[in-house]
Scaffold this active site. Structure first.
Site, PDB file in Angstrom:
ATOM      1  N   ASP A  60       0.835  -1.198   0.000  1.00 30.26           N
ATOM      2  CA  ASP A  60       0.000   0.000   0.000  1.00 30.26           C
ATOM      3  C   ASP A  60       0.877   1.259   0.000  1.00 30.26           C
ATOM      4  OD1 ASP A  60      -3.205   0.339   1.121  1.00 30.26           O
ATOM      5  OD2 ASP A  60      -1.903   2.093   1.031  1.00 30.26           O
ATOM      6  N   SER A 126      -6.841  14.423 -13.464  1.00 32.92           N
ATOM      7  CA  SER A 126      -8.086  14.153 -14.189  1.00 32.92           C
ATOM      8  C   SER A 126      -8.687  15.453 -14.681  1.00 32.92           C
ATOM      9  CB  SER A 126      -9.063  13.477 -13.214  1.00 32.92           C
ATOM     10  OG  SER A 126     -10.359  13.455 -13.755  1.00 32.92           O
ATOM     11  N   TYR A 150     -13.935  12.930  -4.752  1.00 32.79           N
ATOM     12  CA  TYR A 150     -12.894  12.361  -5.614  1.00 32.79           C
ATOM     13  C   TYR A 150     -12.137  13.475  -6.344  1.00 32.79           C
ATOM     14  CZ  TYR A 150     -10.710  10.521  -9.788  1.00 32.79           C
ATOM     15  OH  TYR A 150      -9.802  10.264 -10.777  1.00 32.79           O
ATOM     16  N   LYS A 154      -7.977  15.121  -6.243  1.00 30.68           N
ATOM     17  CA  LYS A 154      -7.054  15.422  -7.352  1.00 30.68           C
ATOM     18  C   LYS A 154      -6.618  16.890  -7.308  1.00 30.68           C
ATOM     19  CE  LYS A 154      -7.045  11.320  -9.271  1.00 30.68           C
ATOM     20  NZ  LYS A 154      -5.876  10.459  -9.091  1.00 30.68           N
ATOM     21  N   ARG A 294     -27.824  12.369 -14.571  1.00 35.91           N
ATOM     22  CA  ARG A 294     -27.125  11.898 -13.372  1.00 35.91           C
ATOM     23  C   ARG A 294     -26.647  13.138 -12.604  1.00 35.91           C
ATOM     24  NH1 ARG A 294     -22.007   7.987 -14.358  1.00 35.91           N
ATOM     25  NH2 ARG A 294     -21.209   9.911 -15.283  1.00 35.91           N
TER      26      ARG A 294
HETATM   27  P1  NAD Z   1      -7.759   1.286 -11.357  1.00 33.04           P
HETATM   28  O1  NAD Z   1      -8.614   1.183 -10.135  1.00 33.04           O
HETATM   29  O2  NAD Z   1      -7.921   0.297 -12.425  1.00 33.04           O
HETATM   30  O3  NAD Z   1      -6.209   1.298 -10.927  1.00 33.04           O
HETATM   31  C1  NAD Z   1      -5.776   1.820  -9.689  1.00 33.04           C
HETATM   32  C2  NAD Z   1      -4.874   0.778  -9.061  1.00 33.04           C
HETATM   33  O4  NAD Z   1      -4.391   1.301  -7.816  1.00 33.04           O
HETATM   34  C3  NAD Z   1      -5.592  -0.529  -8.741  1.00 33.04           C
HETATM   35  O5  NAD Z   1      -4.839  -1.604  -9.253  1.00 33.04           O
HETATM   36  C4  NAD Z   1      -5.654  -0.567  -7.216  1.00 33.04           C
HETATM   37  O6  NAD Z   1      -5.577  -1.892  -6.723  1.00 33.04           O
HETATM   38  C5  NAD Z   1      -4.458   0.268  -6.836  1.00 33.04           C
HETATM   39  N1  NAD Z   1      -4.558   0.962  -5.548  1.00 33.04           N
HETATM   40  C6  NAD Z   1      -5.579   1.705  -5.069  1.00 33.04           C
HETATM   41  N2  NAD Z   1      -5.279   2.204  -3.862  1.00 33.04           N
HETATM   42  C7  NAD Z   1      -4.021   1.787  -3.568  1.00 33.04           C
HETATM   43  C8  NAD Z   1      -3.141   1.983  -2.469  1.00 33.04           C
HETATM   44  N3  NAD Z   1      -3.527   2.692  -1.413  1.00 33.04           N
HETATM   45  N4  NAD Z   1      -1.936   1.399  -2.495  1.00 33.04           N
HETATM   46  C9  NAD Z   1      -1.544   0.640  -3.569  1.00 33.04           C
HETATM   47  N5  NAD Z   1      -2.331   0.410  -4.632  1.00 33.04           N
HETATM   48  C10 NAD Z   1      -3.552   1.005  -4.637  1.00 33.04           C
HETATM   49  O7  NAD Z   1      -7.944   2.787 -11.919  1.00 33.04           O
HETATM   50  P2  NAD Z   1      -7.450   3.418 -13.290  1.00 33.04           P
HETATM   51  O8  NAD Z   1      -8.640   3.701 -14.114  1.00 33.04           O
HETATM   52  O9  NAD Z   1      -6.333   2.657 -13.850  1.00 33.04           O
HETATM   53  O10 NAD Z   1      -6.947   4.831 -12.746  1.00 33.04           O
HETATM   54  C11 NAD Z   1      -5.586   5.067 -12.434  1.00 33.04           C
HETATM   55  C12 NAD Z   1      -5.452   6.498 -11.934  1.00 33.04           C
HETATM   56  O11 NAD Z   1      -5.921   7.386 -12.922  1.00 33.04           O
HETATM   57  C13 NAD Z   1      -6.248   6.810 -10.673  1.00 33.04           C
HETATM   58  O12 NAD Z   1      -5.469   7.650  -9.860  1.00 33.04           O
HETATM   59  C14 NAD Z   1      -7.452   7.544 -11.198  1.00 33.04           C
HETATM   60  O13 NAD Z   1      -7.977   8.441 -10.252  1.00 33.04           O
HETATM   61  C15 NAD Z   1      -6.868   8.285 -12.380  1.00 33.04           C
HETATM   62  N6  NAD Z   1      -7.854   8.607 -13.423  1.00 33.04           N
HETATM   63  C16 NAD Z   1      -8.638   7.623 -13.949  1.00 33.04           C
HETATM   64  C17 NAD Z   1      -9.596   7.935 -14.903  1.00 33.04           C
HETATM   65  C18 NAD Z   1     -10.509   6.882 -15.463  1.00 33.04           C
HETATM   66  O14 NAD Z   1     -11.573   7.225 -15.957  1.00 33.04           O
HETATM   67  N7  NAD Z   1     -10.154   5.599 -15.427  1.00 33.04           N
HETATM   68  C19 NAD Z   1      -9.731   9.258 -15.336  1.00 33.04           C
HETATM   69  C20 NAD Z   1      -8.900  10.233 -14.791  1.00 33.04           C
HETATM   70  C21 NAD Z   1      -7.971   9.900 -13.825  1.00 33.04           C
HETATM   71  C1  WQD Z   2     -19.702   9.564 -19.656  1.00 29.39           C
HETATM   72  C2  WQD Z   2     -21.043  10.019 -20.221  1.00 29.39           C
HETATM   73  C3  WQD Z   2     -22.761  10.213 -18.561  1.00 29.39           C
HETATM   74  C4  WQD Z   2     -22.965   5.931 -17.604  1.00 29.39           C
HETATM   75  C5  WQD Z   2     -16.034  10.120 -14.925  1.00 29.39           C
HETATM   76  C6  WQD Z   2     -15.535  10.880 -13.726  1.00 29.39           C
HETATM   77  C7  WQD Z   2     -14.275  11.626 -14.078  1.00 29.39           C
HETATM   78  C8  WQD Z   2     -13.242  10.695 -14.726  1.00 29.39           C
HETATM   79  C9  WQD Z   2     -13.814   9.851 -15.818  1.00 29.39           C
HETATM   80  C10 WQD Z   2     -11.647   9.942 -13.136  1.00 29.39           C
HETATM   81  C11 WQD Z   2     -21.762  11.051 -19.343  1.00 29.39           C
HETATM   82  C12 WQD Z   2     -23.097   9.122 -19.543  1.00 29.39           C
HETATM   83  C13 WQD Z   2     -22.629   7.173 -18.119  1.00 29.39           C
HETATM   84  C14 WQD Z   2     -24.225   5.354 -17.951  1.00 29.39           C
HETATM   85  C15 WQD Z   2     -24.710   7.300 -19.290  1.00 29.39           C
HETATM   86  N1  WQD Z   2     -12.703   9.771 -13.795  1.00 29.39           N
HETATM   87  N2  WQD Z   2     -23.495   7.846 -18.946  1.00 29.39           N
HETATM   88  N3  WQD Z   2     -25.038   6.073 -18.783  1.00 29.39           N
HETATM   89  O1  WQD Z   2     -18.798  11.214 -15.916  1.00 29.39           O
HETATM   90  O2  WQD Z   2     -17.447  11.944 -17.940  1.00 29.39           O
HETATM   91  O3  WQD Z   2     -16.301  11.033 -15.966  1.00 29.39           O
HETATM   92  O4  WQD Z   2     -15.008   9.212 -15.370  1.00 29.39           O
HETATM   93  O5  WQD Z   2     -11.016  10.947 -13.008  1.00 29.39           O
HETATM   94  O6  WQD Z   2     -13.801  12.186 -12.900  1.00 29.39           O
HETATM   95  O7  WQD Z   2     -16.523  11.794 -13.313  1.00 29.39           O
HETATM   96  O8  WQD Z   2     -17.590   9.499 -17.376  1.00 29.39           O
HETATM   97  O9  WQD Z   2     -18.150   7.302 -18.311  1.00 29.39           O
HETATM   98  O10 WQD Z   2     -19.263   8.033 -16.172  1.00 29.39           O
HETATM   99  O11 WQD Z   2     -19.870   9.136 -18.309  1.00 29.39           O
HETATM  100  O12 WQD Z   2     -25.490   7.885 -20.021  1.00 29.39           O
HETATM  101  O13 WQD Z   2     -24.563   4.262 -17.486  1.00 29.39           O
HETATM  102  O14 WQD Z   2     -21.912   8.895 -20.265  1.00 29.39           O
HETATM  103  O15 WQD Z   2     -23.903  10.919 -18.170  1.00 29.39           O
HETATM  104  O16 WQD Z   2     -22.422  11.935 -20.215  1.00 29.39           O
HETATM  105  P1  WQD Z   2     -17.642  11.015 -16.799  1.00 29.39           P
HETATM  106  P2  WQD Z   2     -18.720   8.394 -17.499  1.00 29.39           P
END
Ligand code: NAD
Ligand code: WQD
Length: 335
Positions: A60, A126, A150, A154, A294
């Site tokens: 962790d 993000s 969340y 960030k 939503r």
């Molecule tokens: P994910 O959940 O698939 O990957 C995150 C990984 O971190 C997981 O494998 C989890 O087991 C591990 N983890 C969580 N907490 C931990 C801790 N305390 N110590 C060690 N490991 C830990 O998510 P992802 O989609 O790959 O996202 C990766 C990063 O990108 C995250 O920081 C997320 O906030 C950011 N991000 C994701 C998105 C998205 O839509 N997927 C968008 C913008 C930003």
């Molecule tokens: C995309 C579009 C929904 C689900 C989120 C986080 C953001 C970032 C990425 C980490 C929107 C619509 C969704 C469904 C739908 N994560 N939708 N039916 O909301 O842009 O971003 O993930 O940083 O912080 O907020 O992504 O994929 O949830 O939604 O109609 O069942 O799809 O309203 O317009 P979003 P999303």
């Protein structure tokens, strides 16, 4: 000896694809992950794709003693920090978990890096830090705000890293603001594996296509967008992974700097366009119903991509059909 890249969260969705691209780029990779949202078998898939297996430590980022021993035992040149919790709804229900995992965990990581003298960091930020956009496309100097815990984690972490780099000018930090990562590795061996009901659109659509769920709920058809549904900048996870390698190279090749940069395509697509694209990729009918908006959702969001191109020499090249084709190949392999 080549210095290693420590990848926190490296068995997760974006982390695993980035490991593949790091290995392809000649880097040695060490993954630290507590497996709270991923599986160790992902390492087998990374090895199968790239021919090299990353080192792995199950642990962790909040465990300072573990971090200190990692930095002592391995010659780490830089950290790519993905580890964290990312579900918006869950963060509203359990804010302290998000502040503990994301904020306290990252501060612990930064302290361990500081002590070890490792000052190069690529951080998963993000587009959520832009809040409700006042202009499109969104440039990096757009005002920042958070609409949920969340997003707040960030925002706070970006500020903490700004304070740190001002107080100790040796830090090289890239804050990568991802837009909407989707898709999977073209092999279909790694992809997004959400636990339970997916929060995000594309994993949900994929599960409807595969027959696991009945229909997509489209959250709102009364937005001020061409078809009334939400518009987002979907980016292929392989493009995103390559963006991390470009950011790492940039940090290595330039003077210490704190750089905040968008990783997106610069184009937005609506919910209905994405459903149609996925139907084409899968050859399946994807039933949907129009549901209420939503809470907390914005109408539209896409990136200004100029800074990434100028600074990192990086642009996304994969289109939405490729995103859906690759996501479907991955989905079809899940039982
Ligand atoms: P994910 O959940 O698939 O990957 C995150 C990984 O971190 C997981 O494998 C989890 O087991 C591990 N983890 C969580 N907490 C931990 C801790 N305390 N110590 C060690 N490991 C830990 O998510 P992802 O989609 O790959 O996202 C990766 C990063 O990108 C995250 O920081 C997320 O906030 C950011 N991000 C994701 C998105 C998205 O839509 N997927 C968008 C913008 C930003
Ligand atoms: C995309 C579009 C929904 C689900 C989120 C986080 C953001 C970032 C990425 C980490 C929107 C619509 C969704 C469904 C739908 N994560 N939708 N039916 O909301 O842009 O971003 O993930 O940083 O912080 O907020 O992504 O994929 O949830 O939604 O109609 O069942 O799809 O309203 O317009 P979003 P999303």
């Amino acid at each position: 000896m080549t210095r290693k890249i420590l990848v926190t969260g490296g068995t997760g969705f974006i982390g695993s694809h980035t490991c593949v691209e790091l290995i392809a780029g000649g880097y040695q990779v060490l993954v630290l992950d507590n497996l709270s949202n991923s599986r160790e078998t992902v390492l087998d898939a990374i090895e199968q794709i790239s021919g090299a297996r990353p080192g792995f430590i199950r642990g962790d980022i909040r465990d300072r003693a573990l971090l200190d021993s990692i930095f002592k035992q391995h010659d780490i040149g830089a950290v790519i920090h993905f580890a964290g919790l990312k579900a918006v709804g869950e963060s509203v229900a359990r804010p302290l978990d998000y502040h503990d995992n994301n904020v306290a965990g990252t501060v612990t990581l930064l302290q361990a890096m500081q002590q070890a003298g490792v000052r190069s960091l690529v951080f998963s930020s993000s587009a959520t830090v832009y809040g409700d956009p006042q202009q499109l496309p969104i440039p990096e100097d757009h005002p920042l705000s958070a609409t949920n815990p969340y997003g707040h984690t960030k925002l706070v972490l970006e500020e903490i890293m700004g304070q740190l780099s001002r107080s100790e000018p040796g830090w090289r930090i890239a804050l990568l603001r991802y837009f909407n990562p989707v898709g999977a590795h073209p092999s279909g061996l790694i992809g997004e594996a959400p636990q339970g009901v997916p929060n995000n659109l594309m994993p949900y659509v994929a599960q409807v296509a595969s027959g696991q769920r009945e229909r997509v709920q489209v959250f709102g058809q009364d937005y001020d967008t061409p078809d009334g549904t939400g518009v987002r900048d979907y980016i292929h996870v392989m493009d995103l992974a390559q963006g991390h390698v470009a950011a790492l190279r940039y940090l290595q090749d330039n003077e210490p700097e704190l750089l905040a940069v968008n990783l997106g395509t610069g184009r937005g697509y609506s919910v209905l366009e994405m459903i149609q694209a996925f139907a084409r990729s899968s050859g399946r009918d994807i039933p949907y119903t129009i549901a209420p908006r939503r809470p907390g959702d914005i109408a539209a969001c896409w990136a200004d991509t100029r800074l990434a191109r100028e600074k990192l020499g990086w642009t996304a090249v994969r289109d939405i059909q490729e995103m859906c084709d690759d996501a479907w190949r991955w989905q079809a392999r899940q039982s």
